[in-house]
Scaffold this motif. Sequence first.
Motif, PDB file in Angstrom:
ATOM      1  N   THR A  66      -3.066  -0.202  -3.603  1.00 18.62           N
ATOM      2  CA  THR A  66      -2.853  -1.131  -4.706  1.00 18.62           C
ATOM      3  C   THR A  66      -1.570  -0.816  -5.446  1.00 18.62           C
ATOM      4  O   THR A  66      -0.746  -1.694  -5.742  1.00 18.62           O
ATOM      5  CB  THR A  66      -4.047  -1.068  -5.680  1.00 18.62           C
ATOM      6  OG1 THR A  66      -5.228  -1.491  -5.000  1.00 18.62           O
ATOM      7  CG2 THR A  66      -3.818  -1.954  -6.895  1.00 18.62           C
ATOM      8  N   ARG A  67      -1.357   0.451  -5.759  1.00 21.56           N
ATOM      9  CA  ARG A  67      -0.171   0.873  -6.504  1.00 21.56           C
ATOM     10  C   ARG A  67       1.105   0.585  -5.703  1.00 21.56           C
ATOM     11  O   ARG A  67       2.107   0.120  -6.262  1.00 21.56           O
ATOM     12  CB  ARG A  67      -0.277   2.356  -6.835  1.00 21.56           C
ATOM     13  CG  ARG A  67       0.782   2.868  -7.792  1.00 21.56           C
ATOM     14  CD  ARG A  67       0.526   4.308  -8.172  1.00 21.56           C
ATOM     15  NE  ARG A  67      -0.731   4.458  -8.905  1.00 21.56           N
ATOM     16  CZ  ARG A  67      -1.825   5.011  -8.397  1.00 21.56           C
ATOM     17  NH1 ARG A  67      -1.834   5.478  -7.152  1.00 21.56           N
ATOM     18  NH2 ARG A  67      -2.918   5.120  -9.120  1.00 21.56           N
ATOM     19  N   ALA A  68       1.067   0.835  -4.403  1.00 22.75           N
ATOM     20  CA  ALA A  68       2.259   0.624  -3.581  1.00 22.75           C
ATOM     21  C   ALA A  68       2.661  -0.848  -3.549  1.00 22.75           C
ATOM     22  O   ALA A  68       3.848  -1.185  -3.658  1.00 22.75           O
ATOM     23  CB  ALA A  68       2.010   1.139  -2.161  1.00 22.75           C
ATOM     24  N   PHE A  69       1.692  -1.743  -3.417  1.00 30.58           N
ATOM     25  CA  PHE A  69       2.016  -3.167  -3.405  1.00 30.58           C
ATOM     26  C   PHE A  69       2.489  -3.637  -4.779  1.00 30.58           C
ATOM     27  O   PHE A  69       3.416  -4.456  -4.876  1.00 30.58           O
ATOM     28  CB  PHE A  69       0.810  -3.986  -2.948  1.00 30.58           C
ATOM     29  CG  PHE A  69       0.685  -4.098  -1.456  1.00 30.58           C
ATOM     30  CD1 PHE A  69       1.457  -5.004  -0.750  1.00 30.58           C
ATOM     31  CD2 PHE A  69      -0.198  -3.296  -0.759  1.00 30.58           C
ATOM     32  CE1 PHE A  69       1.355  -5.111   0.622  1.00 30.58           C
ATOM     33  CE2 PHE A  69      -0.313  -3.388   0.624  1.00 30.58           C
ATOM     34  CZ  PHE A  69       0.467  -4.300   1.318  1.00 30.58           C
ATOM     35  N   ALA A  70       1.863  -3.118  -5.830  1.00 27.23           N
ATOM     36  CA  ALA A  70       2.296  -3.500  -7.179  1.00 27.23           C
ATOM     37  C   ALA A  70       3.727  -3.036  -7.432  1.00 27.23           C
ATOM     38  O   ALA A  70       4.546  -3.780  -7.999  1.00 27.23           O
ATOM     39  CB  ALA A  70       1.343  -2.911  -8.218  1.00 27.23           C
ATOM     40  N   GLU A  71       4.052  -1.822  -7.015  1.00 31.64           N
ATOM     41  CA  GLU A  71       5.407  -1.306  -7.210  1.00 31.64           C
ATOM     42  C   GLU A  71       6.429  -2.064  -6.369  1.00 31.64           C
ATOM     43  O   GLU A  71       7.612  -2.110  -6.722  1.00 31.64           O
ATOM     44  CB  GLU A  71       5.437   0.187  -6.882  1.00 31.64           C
ATOM     45  CG  GLU A  71       4.680   1.031  -7.899  1.00 31.64           C
ATOM     46  CD  GLU A  71       4.581   2.498  -7.494  1.00 31.64           C
ATOM     47  OE1 GLU A  71       4.962   2.815  -6.343  1.00 31.64           O
ATOM     48  OE2 GLU A  71       4.109   3.308  -8.323  1.00 31.64           O
ATOM     49  N   ALA A  72       5.953  -2.673  -5.261  1.00 31.30           N
ATOM     50  CA  ALA A  72       6.847  -3.475  -4.422  1.00 31.30           C
ATOM     51  C   ALA A  72       7.021  -4.888  -4.965  1.00 31.30           C
ATOM     52  O   ALA A  72       7.737  -5.691  -4.374  1.00 31.30           O
ATOM     53  CB  ALA A  72       6.315  -3.523  -2.994  1.00 31.30           C
ATOM     54  N   GLY A  73       6.359  -5.198  -6.086  1.00 27.69           N
ATOM     55  CA  GLY A  73       6.549  -6.477  -6.746  1.00 27.69           C
ATOM     56  C   GLY A  73       5.520  -7.526  -6.453  1.00 27.69           C
ATOM     57  O   GLY A  73       5.644  -8.676  -6.911  1.00 27.69           O
ATOM     58  N   ALA A  74       4.472  -7.191  -5.705  1.00 27.74           N
ATOM     59  CA  ALA A  74       3.452  -8.174  -5.358  1.00 27.74           C
ATOM     60  C   ALA A  74       2.497  -8.416  -6.521  1.00 27.74           C
ATOM     61  O   ALA A  74       2.325  -7.562  -7.402  1.00 27.74           O
ATOM     62  CB  ALA A  74       2.664  -7.715  -4.136  1.00 27.74           C
ATOM     63  N   HIS A  75       1.882  -9.594  -6.511  1.00 26.45           N
ATOM     64  CA  HIS A  75       0.757  -9.880  -7.406  1.00 26.45           C
ATOM     65  C   HIS A  75      -0.498  -9.410  -6.690  1.00 26.45           C
ATOM     66  O   HIS A  75      -0.877  -9.964  -5.656  1.00 26.45           O
ATOM     67  CB  HIS A  75       0.686 -11.379  -7.698  1.00 26.45           C
ATOM     68  CG  HIS A  75      -0.512 -11.771  -8.489  1.00 26.45           C
ATOM     69  ND1 HIS A  75      -1.172 -12.978  -8.309  1.00 26.45           N
ATOM     70  CD2 HIS A  75      -1.196 -11.122  -9.475  1.00 26.45           C
ATOM     71  CE1 HIS A  75      -2.190 -13.040  -9.145  1.00 26.45           C
ATOM     72  NE2 HIS A  75      -2.229 -11.932  -9.860  1.00 26.45           N
ATOM     73  N   VAL A  76      -1.142  -8.353  -7.195  1.00 23.41           N
ATOM     74  CA  VAL A  76      -2.230  -7.690  -6.483  1.00 23.41           C
ATOM     75  C   VAL A  76      -3.572  -8.007  -7.120  1.00 23.41           C
ATOM     76  O   VAL A  76      -3.752  -7.874  -8.336  1.00 23.41           O
ATOM     77  CB  VAL A  76      -2.026  -6.164  -6.436  1.00 23.41           C
ATOM     78  CG1 VAL A  76      -3.101  -5.514  -5.568  1.00 23.41           C
ATOM     79  CG2 VAL A  76      -0.640  -5.817  -5.905  1.00 23.41           C
ATOM     80  N   LEU A  77      -4.517  -8.424  -6.278  1.00 21.68           N
ATOM     81  CA  LEU A  77      -5.902  -8.652  -6.681  1.00 21.68           C
ATOM     82  C   LEU A  77      -6.766  -7.634  -5.961  1.00 21.68           C
ATOM     83  O   LEU A  77      -6.632  -7.450  -4.749  1.00 21.68           O
ATOM     84  CB  LEU A  77      -6.356 -10.064  -6.296  1.00 21.68           C
ATOM     85  CG  LEU A  77      -5.445 -11.224  -6.695  1.00 21.68           C
ATOM     86  CD1 LEU A  77      -5.956 -12.522  -6.091  1.00 21.68           C
ATOM     87  CD2 LEU A  77      -5.367 -11.335  -8.213  1.00 21.68           C
ATOM     88  N   ILE A  78      -7.626  -6.958  -6.692  1.00 20.60           N
ATOM     89  CA  ILE A  78      -8.526  -5.993  -6.067  1.00 20.60           C
ATOM     90  C   ILE A  78      -9.961  -6.408  -6.328  1.00 20.60           C
ATOM     91  O   ILE A  78     -10.294  -6.945  -7.384  1.00 20.60           O
ATOM     92  CB  ILE A  78      -8.277  -4.556  -6.567  1.00 20.60           C
ATOM     93  CG1 ILE A  78      -8.365  -4.460  -8.094  1.00 20.60           C
ATOM     94  CG2 ILE A  78      -6.942  -4.048  -6.087  1.00 20.60           C
ATOM     95  CD1 ILE A  78      -8.213  -3.033  -8.623  1.00 20.60           C
TER      96      ILE A  78
END
Length: 251
Positions: free
Chosen positions: A20-32
């Motif tokens: 989750t953190r890696a995708f968020a740091e890459a700029g994605a909108h993350v839903l968990i």
Amino acid sequence: MRGRTVVVTGGTRGVGAGITRAFAEAGAHVLICARRPPEHPLPGVEFTPLDLRDPPAVRAWFDALPGLDVLVNNAGGTPYRLLAGTSAERHARVIELNLVTPLTASLAAYEHLRRSRGSIVMIGSVSGSRPSPGSAAYGAAKAGLAGLAASMAVEWAPEIRVNTLAVGMVRTELSALHYGGPEGIAAVGRTVPLGRLATPSDIGDAAVFLASDAARYISGASLLVHGGGERPAFLDAATVNKESPDQGELT
């Protein structure tokens, strides 16, 4: 990953939190989605309580999404259970969580991903390709997950790419209990060629890579993320060739 929507199942702790953190740091909108909320929420990450073993609820949640670009099937796990030490029903629940729920989520996400020409990343395990005493049902499920991903990659091409991360040992918040404290973690880490257990961020970075445009021609692959693997036990048991590399013969 900017402008892309990513779902990470079981993305609240351990490996899932690292992804989750890696995708968020890459700029994605993350839903968990998971049964329990994260202990330390990340800015910009949305959490939904969801039992992935409830197919109607899973379908309803995915149907309500406005769009989706990446699905990371991370939810899973197992307690230590010898095969003869518990019932078939308990082993079946492990297989359901680690194999059936990724299939349920993938089918629920299919139309979104087909429209966006997105990708699926399965979080597999080296347990799916070697004996796993004490977690045999888990290993069997992860073997099945790799096979499922390979078939999905063929059936759903070219619109959807599907790949698997075959993950080795990872240091999480539960590792101290599993390996007997810091000394145990260090000892186990020394058995890995790269000298340490993986971190959740190592797995997250690999997941982002497989979902990114850099991997646009990679589908149906199983990427080993295990620090070089496990040292074969026979190397420490054998005595031949330890003193002179010119003596003895390997067959």
